[in-house]
Design a protein around this motif. Structure first.
Motif, PDB file in Angstrom:
ATOM      1  N   LEU A 190       4.944  21.414  -8.723  1.00 38.87           N
ATOM      2  CA  LEU A 190       4.636  20.250  -7.733  1.00 38.87           C
ATOM      3  C   LEU A 190       4.410  18.875  -8.313  1.00 38.87           C
ATOM      4  O   LEU A 190       3.325  18.958  -9.078  1.00 38.87           O
ATOM      5  N   VAL A 191       5.001  17.786  -8.044  1.00 40.33           N
ATOM      6  CA  VAL A 191       4.552  16.485  -8.768  1.00 40.33           C
ATOM      7  C   VAL A 191       4.471  15.653  -7.317  1.00 40.33           C
ATOM      8  O   VAL A 191       5.196  15.374  -6.454  1.00 40.33           O
ATOM      9  N   PHE A 192       3.125  15.142  -7.178  1.00 42.87           N
ATOM     10  CA  PHE A 192       2.570  13.828  -6.117  1.00 42.87           C
ATOM     11  C   PHE A 192       2.687  12.832  -6.663  1.00 42.87           C
ATOM     12  O   PHE A 192       1.811  12.396  -7.488  1.00 42.87           O
ATOM     13  N   ASP A 193       3.761  12.092  -6.433  1.00 44.00           N
ATOM     14  CA  ASP A 193       3.757  10.641  -7.005  1.00 44.00           C
ATOM     15  C   ASP A 193       3.152   9.677  -5.757  1.00 44.00           C
ATOM     16  O   ASP A 193       3.659   9.568  -4.699  1.00 44.00           O
ATOM     17  N   LEU A 194       1.966   9.360  -6.145  1.00 45.53           N
ATOM     18  CA  LEU A 194       1.264   8.627  -4.992  1.00 45.53           C
ATOM     19  C   LEU A 194       1.779   6.992  -4.950  1.00 45.53           C
ATOM     20  O   LEU A 194       1.611   6.596  -4.067  1.00 45.53           O
ATOM     21  N   ALA A 195       2.306   6.640  -6.300  1.00 48.57           N
ATOM     22  CA  ALA A 195       2.751   5.399  -6.307  1.00 48.57           C
ATOM     23  C   ALA A 195       4.024   5.082  -5.242  1.00 48.57           C
ATOM     24  O   ALA A 195       4.382   4.171  -4.656  1.00 48.57           O
ATOM     25  N   GLN A 196       4.891   6.305  -5.595  1.00 47.67           N
ATOM     26  CA  GLN A 196       6.175   6.176  -4.644  1.00 47.67           C
ATOM     27  C   GLN A 196       6.175   7.010  -3.334  1.00 47.67           C
ATOM     28  O   GLN A 196       7.013   7.006  -2.488  1.00 47.67           O
ATOM     29  N   SER A 197       5.008   7.690  -3.036  1.00 46.45           N
ATOM     30  CA  SER A 197       4.818   8.390  -1.820  1.00 46.45           C
ATOM     31  C   SER A 197       5.912   9.559  -1.777  1.00 46.45           C
ATOM     32  O   SER A 197       6.387   9.726  -0.738  1.00 46.45           O
ATOM     33  N   THR A 198       6.137  10.175  -2.778  1.00 43.71           N
ATOM     34  CA  THR A 198       6.914  11.481  -2.673  1.00 43.71           C
ATOM     35  C   THR A 198       6.564  12.526  -3.390  1.00 43.71           C
ATOM     36  O   THR A 198       5.363  12.625  -4.211  1.00 43.71           O
ATOM     37  N   LEU A 199       6.875  13.851  -2.656  1.00 39.24           N
ATOM     38  CA  LEU A 199       6.645  15.209  -3.555  1.00 39.24           C
ATOM     39  C   LEU A 199       7.748  15.846  -4.142  1.00 39.24           C
ATOM     40  O   LEU A 199       8.748  15.720  -3.320  1.00 39.24           O
ATOM     41  N   GLY A 200       7.600  16.018  -5.377  1.00 41.56           N
ATOM     42  CA  GLY A 200       8.537  16.902  -6.071  1.00 41.56           C
ATOM     43  C   GLY A 200       8.306  18.194  -6.108  1.00 41.56           C
ATOM     44  O   GLY A 200       7.052  18.428  -6.451  1.00 41.56           O
ATOM     45  N   PHE A 201       9.369  18.970  -5.953  1.00 38.56           N
ATOM     46  CA  PHE A 201       8.919  20.270  -5.586  1.00 38.56           C
ATOM     47  C   PHE A 201      10.030  21.244  -6.403  1.00 38.56           C
ATOM     48  O   PHE A 201      11.402  20.842  -6.315  1.00 38.56           O
ATOM     49  N   SER A 202       9.721  22.163  -7.117  1.00 40.03           N
ATOM     50  CA  SER A 202      10.796  22.959  -7.785  1.00 40.03           C
ATOM     51  C   SER A 202      11.302  24.184  -7.455  1.00 40.03           C
ATOM     52  O   SER A 202      12.453  24.626  -7.895  1.00 40.03           O
ATOM     53  N   SER A 203      10.848  24.612  -6.246  1.00 36.89           N
ATOM     54  CA  SER A 203      10.903  26.239  -5.797  1.00 36.89           C
ATOM     55  C   SER A 203      10.355  26.916  -7.299  1.00 36.89           C
ATOM     56  O   SER A 203      10.006  26.542  -8.080  1.00 36.89           O
ATOM     57  N   SER A 204      10.627  28.566  -7.036  1.00 38.34           N
ATOM     58  CA  SER A 204      10.055  29.290  -8.026  1.00 38.34           C
ATOM     59  C   SER A 204      10.610  28.961  -9.329  1.00 38.34           C
ATOM     60  O   SER A 204      11.737  28.909  -9.651  1.00 38.34           O
ATOM     61  N   LEU A 205       9.436  28.704 -10.424  1.00 38.11           N
ATOM     62  CA  LEU A 205       9.934  28.682 -11.696  1.00 38.11           C
ATOM     63  C   LEU A 205      10.608  30.166 -12.483  1.00 38.11           C
ATOM     64  O   LEU A 205      11.004  29.908 -13.396  1.00 38.11           O
ATOM     65  N   LEU A 206      10.152  30.919 -11.723  1.00 38.50           N
ATOM     66  CA  LEU A 206      10.665  32.480 -12.125  1.00 38.50           C
ATOM     67  C   LEU A 206      12.151  32.426 -12.286  1.00 38.50           C
ATOM     68  O   LEU A 206      12.546  33.001 -13.273  1.00 38.50           O
ATOM     69  N   GLY A 207      12.711  31.817 -11.480  1.00 41.60           N
ATOM     70  CA  GLY A 207      14.326  31.708 -11.367  1.00 41.60           C
ATOM     71  C   GLY A 207      14.888  30.765 -12.706  1.00 41.60           C
ATOM     72  O   GLY A 207      15.837  30.942 -13.019  1.00 41.60           O
TER      73      GLY A 207
END
Length: 413
Positions: free
Chosen positions: A382-399
């Motif tokens: 998960l990436v919380f980009d506070l400058a751009q107000s976005t959340l990046g999410f990968s779903s499970s890295l196991l895949g």
């Protein structure tokens, strides 16, 4: 109000976050450890101090020494801290500026909801510098503001915990103080919670790359989808917009406006590292579980185990790289993307032959419609980009044949 907050942030940037060496530093990193007894996570600062990871607290706190540097009441950090006075604490006798000398704050234990009147102070924080693949050195950031806290506030936290590390929106959170603009560190942090206690997850401050073994090194940011972060004016937590939930590709039918935030700040979908499992308000929970039961009706049920309501015989379920082979759950976020939850994050193995749907009924008066808990975030990047107000999410890295414990913490200059 926005002007006041901007001035506070500017004053804080000028007042603190000095570093003991010269820039540039692009990314800092600290390990995250899972405590299996409490299902909570700590991050290590100063190489030996363990702090509870909390996405929602307005400021960090720790059990500090009797003598500690004070912060005056009229200082900008005090104004920021006291904008989050907890109603769980008794009123401070120093509320009036005429009588106030040292800044009094209200640190809260998020598990026990215990609060204490304590001094705002500051301390130095040492972290690793990383090139994205491993730590290369360490630096010390000076004058990082935290609240003191009495020892009893550590009750119910993992053994050996020093305090609480705030990663919220607030100006005194570490996510802001450890990404000072004058060091060239982007106002962004990335979190990867480990699913096991014998490996280290990761907490990055700043830009990538974020390189994990897979088995070759891969930048896991390539797997990210993005959605806007939503600010709830009544909270320092992170919220995202949610349009719906589907099970095995079938949309669950919910009441109209089930996921909206009302004028009192109630409702919506937040992320929490202090809730072990995702909590759903009863109207959302009932509809979701009903659909999941329909999709798994061919699997023998097992007796339910608290706090869960729906359990299955795991011996009747095939196992895959992403966990038990149960119907996929998709959170349809506001950007139109799907945050997919596979068996590793949807089913909790509670005994040798019993696995339970790891979602909890929060009741009709639950504060949020959905509070995404830590179990659903394990081995998700998960990436919380506070400058751009976005959340990046990968779903499970196991895949992708990797996990949150596949970052190399060996220091190599």
């Amino acid at each position: 109000m926005q002007l006041v907050q901007a001035l506070l942030l500017l004053a804080l940037a000028l007042a603190g976050s000095h570093v003991s060496a010269f820039p540039p530093y692009k990314t800092l990193v600290a390990p995250i450890t899972k405590d299996t007894t409490t299902s909570l996570y700590t991050t290590t600062l100063n190489f030996h101090e363990n702090y509870l990871v909390d996405l929602g607290a307005p400021f960090s706190w720790y059990s500090c020494q009797y003598k500690h540097p004070p912060v005056t009441c009229k200082a900008a950090p005090c104004m920021s801290a006291r904008s989050y006075l907890s109603p769980l604490c008794p009123p401070s006798s120093s509320s009036s500026n005429n009588r106030c000398q040292n800044c009094i704050t209200t640190p809260v234990n998020p598990l026990t909801k215990t609060c204490a009147l304590s001094d705002l102070t500051y301390k130095n924080v040492a972290l690793y510098v990383t090139n994205g693949g491993h730590p290369t050195s360490s630096i010390t950031l000076n004058d990082i503001y935290m609240s003191c806290a009495p020892g009893y506030l550590l009750k119910s936290l993992p053994s050996g915990t020093t305090g609480l590390a705030s990663l919220s929106w607030a100006s005194l959170a570490l996510s802001t103080q450890l990404t000072p603009p004058h060091l060239g560190i982007t106002k962004k942090f990335a979190m990867c919670l480990p699913s096991v206690s014998n490996g280290k997850g990761t907490l990055f401050f700043g830009n990538g790359p974020y390189l994990f073994r897979s088995p070759a090194l891969v930048d896991v940011s390539r797997y990210l989808s993005y959605t806007p972060l939503v600010k709830n004016p009544k909270s320092s937590d992170y919220y995202i917009g949610l349009n719906g939930i589907s099970v095995a590709g079938k949309a669950v039918r919910f009441p109209r406006n089930a996921f909206s935030i009302d004028s009192f700040g109630r409702g919506g979908t937040k992320l929490s590292t202090v809730l072990p499992y995702t909590v759903l308000r009863s109207d959302v929970y009932d509809a979701f579980v009903r659909e999941f039961k329909m999709a798994t009706r061919h699997i023998p049920q097992a007796r339910k185990v608290k706090p869960f309501d729906y359990c299955l015989k795991s011996s009747a379920i095939a196992s895959t790289r992403v966990g038990l082979q149960v119907p996929q759950i998709s959170l349809q976020v506001a950007s139109g993307k799907d945050w997919t939850i596979y068996g590793a994050n949807s089913m909790k193995q509670v005994s040798k032959d019993v696995a339970c749907l790891a979602f909890v009924d929060g009741g009709k008066a639950a504060e949020q419609a959905v509070a995404i808990g830590s179990y659903q975030m394990e081995d998700n990047f998960l990436v919380f980009d506070l400058a751009q107000s976005t959340l990046g999410f990968s779903s499970s890295l196991l895949g992708y044949a990797t996990t949150c414990t596949n970052f190399d913490f060996t220091v190599k200059p």
